[in-house]
Design a protein around this motif. Sequence first.
Motif, PDB file in Angstrom:
ATOM      1  N   VAL A  40       0.840  -1.197   0.000  1.00 41.54           N
ATOM      2  CA  VAL A  40       0.000   0.000   0.000  1.00 41.54           C
ATOM      3  C   VAL A  40       0.873   1.243   0.000  1.00 41.54           C
ATOM      4  N   GLU A  41       1.903   1.220   0.845  1.00 36.72           N
ATOM      5  CA  GLU A  41       2.870   2.315   0.903  1.00 36.72           C
ATOM      6  C   GLU A  41       4.259   1.725   1.059  1.00 36.72           C
ATOM      7  N   GLY A  42       5.205   2.256   0.274  1.00 41.02           N
ATOM      8  CA  GLY A  42       6.575   1.757   0.360  1.00 41.02           C
ATOM      9  C   GLY A  42       7.359   2.084  -0.892  1.00 41.02           C
ATOM     10  N   ASP A  43       8.643   1.816  -0.844  1.00 38.89           N
ATOM     11  CA  ASP A  43       9.545   2.076  -1.961  1.00 38.89           C
ATOM     12  C   ASP A  43       9.146   1.211  -3.161  1.00 38.89           C
ATOM     13  N   ASP A  44       9.193   1.808  -4.352  1.00 41.80           N
ATOM     14  CA  ASP A  44       8.848   1.083  -5.570  1.00 41.80           C
ATOM     15  C   ASP A  44       9.837  -0.041  -5.874  1.00 41.80           C
ATOM     16  N   ASP A  45      11.015   0.022  -5.273  1.00 37.08           N
ATOM     17  CA  ASP A  45      12.025  -1.005  -5.514  1.00 37.08           C
ATOM     18  C   ASP A  45      11.854  -2.234  -4.621  1.00 37.08           C
ATOM     19  N   GLY A 108      12.059  -8.647  -1.104  1.00 39.50           N
ATOM     20  CA  GLY A 108      13.296  -8.444  -1.852  1.00 39.50           C
ATOM     21  C   GLY A 108      13.447  -6.993  -2.284  1.00 39.50           C
ATOM     22  N   TYR A 109      14.566  -6.711  -2.940  1.00 40.72           N
ATOM     23  CA  TYR A 109      14.879  -5.331  -3.323  1.00 40.72           C
ATOM     24  C   TYR A 109      15.544  -5.341  -4.696  1.00 40.72           C
ATOM     25  N   LYS A 110      15.030  -4.501  -5.619  1.00 42.65           N
ATOM     26  CA  LYS A 110      15.555  -4.462  -6.982  1.00 42.65           C
ATOM     27  C   LYS A 110      16.265  -3.147  -7.308  1.00 42.65           C
ATOM     28  N   GLY A 111      16.447  -2.307  -6.293  1.00 40.79           N
ATOM     29  CA  GLY A 111      17.085  -1.008  -6.523  1.00 40.79           C
ATOM     30  C   GLY A 111      18.578  -1.120  -6.761  1.00 40.79           C
ATOM     31  N   ASN A 112      19.142  -0.086  -7.356  1.00 41.16           N
ATOM     32  CA  ASN A 112      20.580  -0.042  -7.627  1.00 41.16           C
ATOM     33  C   ASN A 112      21.374   0.396  -6.391  1.00 41.16           C
TER      34      ASN A 112
END
Length: 217
Positions: A40-45, A108-112
């Motif tokens: 609902v709310e959070g980093d797009d990554d 998980g996390y897909k950010g750089n």
Amino acid sequence: MKKMLSVCLVFVMVICFSVTVFAEGGFVSSPSLNPAPEIVEGDDDIVINSYADRDKLSDEERKDIEDAYDSIKNNENLVDLNEKLNNAADNKNVDPSNLAVSDLFNIGYKGNDPFSSQSLTLKADTLNNFVALMVYVNGEWQLVEDATIKNGNLLFTAKELGAYAVVVNTGDDTKSPQTGINETEAGNSGIAVYGILMVVSACGALLMWNKSKKYTA
């Protein structure tokens, strides 16, 4: 008679398969039934995968969540996984023996950029009677101290990536969100299956006995 017996056997097999969706140990029901919680709310990554979608994870992540699953499955008393669950249960006036895991998923996390703590708000159908949230770190379960429910959603700070488990109170007749069947009903279903199996086995024995009479006549 043969056709009827075959139909009965197929019917029993279908029921048996439906009963096996219930996990053992500390689960309310199999986490494979649950879709991934919605952000609902959070980093797009941030990426959340359900236990059912673990094949989409990296080899390391998949092994981690499967190890987390095994640790819960092999422990009917969740307090054995983390002693702090005792305090969490006491704060909500819940008997620790009634604690069970309603959901297991991977964050998980897909950010750089390197991952840092993230404040998340999740929506899921597995939050009824919420007691606590745990995260699996280096083979051990840790309590997520700030996890809380607000407006029906789960709010917490994700300081770690990996497997997360939603702990709920089953003493209030907690039910599986997908099936609407609780553990007691699952047990009753199992008894019914065994009863049907006994009836079918008896029919088979009777059929064989009748055949043997014909051959010996």
